[in-house]
Design an enzyme around this catalytic site. Sequence first.
Site, PDB file in Angstrom:
ATOM      1  N   LYS A 160     -15.876 -66.727  32.486  1.00  0.00           N
ATOM      2  CA  LYS A 160     -16.716 -67.744  33.110  1.00  0.00           C
ATOM      3  C   LYS A 160     -16.804 -67.527  34.614  1.00  0.00           C
ATOM      4  O   LYS A 160     -15.815 -67.193  35.256  1.00  0.00           O
ATOM      5  CB  LYS A 160     -16.141 -69.140  32.827  1.00  0.00           C
ATOM      6  CG  LYS A 160     -16.299 -69.592  31.385  1.00  0.00           C
ATOM      7  CD  LYS A 160     -15.794 -71.010  31.214  1.00  0.00           C
ATOM      8  CE  LYS A 160     -16.051 -71.527  29.802  1.00  0.00           C
ATOM      9  NZ  LYS A 160     -15.585 -72.916  29.627  1.00  0.00           N
TER      10      LYS A 160
ATOM     11  N   HIS B 167     -14.801 -69.502  18.214  1.00  0.00           N
ATOM     12  CA  HIS B 167     -13.683 -69.993  19.026  1.00  0.00           C
ATOM     13  C   HIS B 167     -12.408 -70.160  18.201  1.00  0.00           C
ATOM     14  O   HIS B 167     -11.316 -70.241  18.771  1.00  0.00           O
ATOM     15  CB  HIS B 167     -14.078 -71.321  19.682  1.00  0.00           C
ATOM     16  CG  HIS B 167     -13.851 -71.335  21.170  1.00  0.00           C
ATOM     17  ND1 HIS B 167     -14.467 -70.442  22.027  1.00  0.00           N
ATOM     18  CD2 HIS B 167     -13.066 -72.108  21.959  1.00  0.00           C
ATOM     19  CE1 HIS B 167     -14.080 -70.694  23.270  1.00  0.00           C
ATOM     20  NE2 HIS B 167     -13.230 -71.688  23.248  1.00  0.00           N
TER      21      HIS B 167
ATOM     22  N   ARG C 250     -13.584 -65.310  24.357  1.00  0.00           N
ATOM     23  CA  ARG C 250     -14.708 -66.198  24.075  1.00  0.00           C
ATOM     24  C   ARG C 250     -15.813 -65.343  23.457  1.00  0.00           C
ATOM     25  O   ARG C 250     -15.890 -64.134  23.706  1.00  0.00           O
ATOM     26  CB  ARG C 250     -15.229 -66.851  25.355  1.00  0.00           C
ATOM     27  CG  ARG C 250     -14.193 -67.690  26.113  1.00  0.00           C
ATOM     28  CD  ARG C 250     -14.810 -68.221  27.403  1.00  0.00           C
ATOM     29  NE  ARG C 250     -13.893 -69.092  28.136  1.00  0.00           N
ATOM     30  CZ  ARG C 250     -13.094 -68.677  29.128  1.00  0.00           C
ATOM     31  NH1 ARG C 250     -13.125 -67.398  29.506  1.00  0.00           N
ATOM     32  NH2 ARG C 250     -12.283 -69.515  29.732  1.00  0.00           N
TER      33      ARG C 250
ATOM     34  N   HIS D 169      -7.894 -69.343  31.504  1.00  0.00           N
ATOM     35  CA  HIS D 169      -7.990 -70.776  31.777  1.00  0.00           C
ATOM     36  C   HIS D 169      -7.751 -71.032  33.264  1.00  0.00           C
ATOM     37  O   HIS D 169      -6.805 -70.500  33.848  1.00  0.00           O
ATOM     38  CB  HIS D 169      -6.947 -71.563  30.979  1.00  0.00           C
ATOM     39  CG  HIS D 169      -7.278 -71.691  29.526  1.00  0.00           C
ATOM     40  ND1 HIS D 169      -6.325 -71.942  28.557  1.00  0.00           N
ATOM     41  CD2 HIS D 169      -8.463 -71.613  28.865  1.00  0.00           C
ATOM     42  CE1 HIS D 169      -6.903 -72.010  27.374  1.00  0.00           C
ATOM     43  NE2 HIS D 169      -8.199 -71.814  27.544  1.00  0.00           N
TER      44      HIS D 169
ATOM     45  N   ARG E 292     -10.087 -67.413  18.892  1.00  0.00           N
ATOM     46  CA  ARG E 292      -9.473 -67.583  20.222  1.00  0.00           C
ATOM     47  C   ARG E 292      -8.351 -68.621  20.160  1.00  0.00           C
ATOM     48  O   ARG E 292      -7.267 -68.416  20.707  1.00  0.00           O
ATOM     49  CB  ARG E 292     -10.559 -67.995  21.219  1.00  0.00           C
ATOM     50  CG  ARG E 292     -10.081 -68.249  22.643  1.00  0.00           C
ATOM     51  CD  ARG E 292     -11.308 -68.393  23.537  1.00  0.00           C
ATOM     52  NE  ARG E 292     -11.033 -69.091  24.779  1.00  0.00           N
ATOM     53  CZ  ARG E 292     -10.587 -68.505  25.888  1.00  0.00           C
ATOM     54  NH1 ARG E 292     -10.330 -67.211  25.891  1.00  0.00           N
ATOM     55  NH2 ARG E 292     -10.398 -69.198  26.996  1.00  0.00           N
TER      56      ARG E 292
ATOM     57  N   TYR F  26      -2.170 -76.065  23.142  1.00  0.00           N
ATOM     58  CA  TYR F  26      -1.649 -75.238  22.055  1.00  0.00           C
ATOM     59  C   TYR F  26      -0.177 -75.512  21.762  1.00  0.00           C
ATOM     60  O   TYR F  26       0.327 -75.093  20.729  1.00  0.00           O
ATOM     61  CB  TYR F  26      -1.867 -73.753  22.377  1.00  0.00           C
ATOM     62  CG  TYR F  26      -3.337 -73.438  22.512  1.00  0.00           C
ATOM     63  CD1 TYR F  26      -4.161 -73.403  21.397  1.00  0.00           C
ATOM     64  CD2 TYR F  26      -3.918 -73.212  23.751  1.00  0.00           C
ATOM     65  CE1 TYR F  26      -5.520 -73.156  21.510  1.00  0.00           C
ATOM     66  CE2 TYR F  26      -5.274 -72.960  23.880  1.00  0.00           C
ATOM     67  CZ  TYR F  26      -6.064 -72.941  22.753  1.00  0.00           C
ATOM     68  OH  TYR F  26      -7.410 -72.703  22.862  1.00  0.00           O
TER      69      TYR F  26
END
Length: 300
Positions: free
Chosen positions: A172, A244, A148, A270, A247, A279
């Site tokens: 995160k 992004h 990110r 994730h 990514r 994806y």
Amino acid sequence: MWDANINGFKAYLRIERSMSENTVEAYLHDVTMLRDYAHQSLADKSANTLCLQDLQLFLQYVNELELSAGTQARILSGLKSFYAYLELEGMLAEDPTEMLEAPKLKRALPVVLSIEELDMLFAQIDHSTPEGLRNRAMLETMYSCGLRVSELISLAISHLYLDIGFVRVVGKGNKERLVPIGGEAVKHIRIYREHIRAKMEPKKGNEDILFLNRRNSSLSRVMVFMILKDLAIKAGLKKTIHPHTLRHSFATHLVEAGADLRAVQEMMGHKSITTTEIYTHLDRSFLRNTMEKYHPRFNP
């Protein structure tokens, strides 16, 4: 009362929920919107006296602002977290957000660059300048590790384990993960560190930051966006490209090549495999090849 509640909520998100600064700021913005709406349209009610109907009126007002469904869903998430905090602090008899419904989200497929387009993008970098050497190392790292933009600009020198091909990434909620890093990224990081970074004098608090701007401070998210946008224009790419995108390209290329989805999930950081599964929908030829290889009654 509102200000005290908001300040307490801010501490709750940071300390007890360990949320990223971006998420904290977004949630505080959402609650501030509700406070302003209550001042103007709900007889200046306090947070703990708002009822379900009041909150429904607020969400109707948000909808009339023509914000995206994603933004509206985030605002609802912020409100639910705020009222969960008030309930936890004993300021509510019951949570009025329990019956609130989020707008239906259309899950858009992300923009992805092909290998050829990535080569075109990187070919536009001017390696004769300090910024160019930094940008090459930066973008190679971003694509190689699927970072990110917030993870990229905060990447620490002390978190590089280039001899064994790994970097430690703080994602995160301050969650850390070890991510493999490829040879091209390692090569360009070493060039940047030896010829550029080693000669810089970082400002206080930035001593361990890998990628610095001309003022010897960490880069901003906007600066990374502008660098990519400029390169995309020079390369003649028509796609809408932002940080992004690299990514997304990282994950898509891995999945298309047959990488295990759980491994991709771990490298991306994730929380849920559902996020990573998007994806698998980007490359139709990949899906068809999977059917041909594994389905016993699929006739091409």
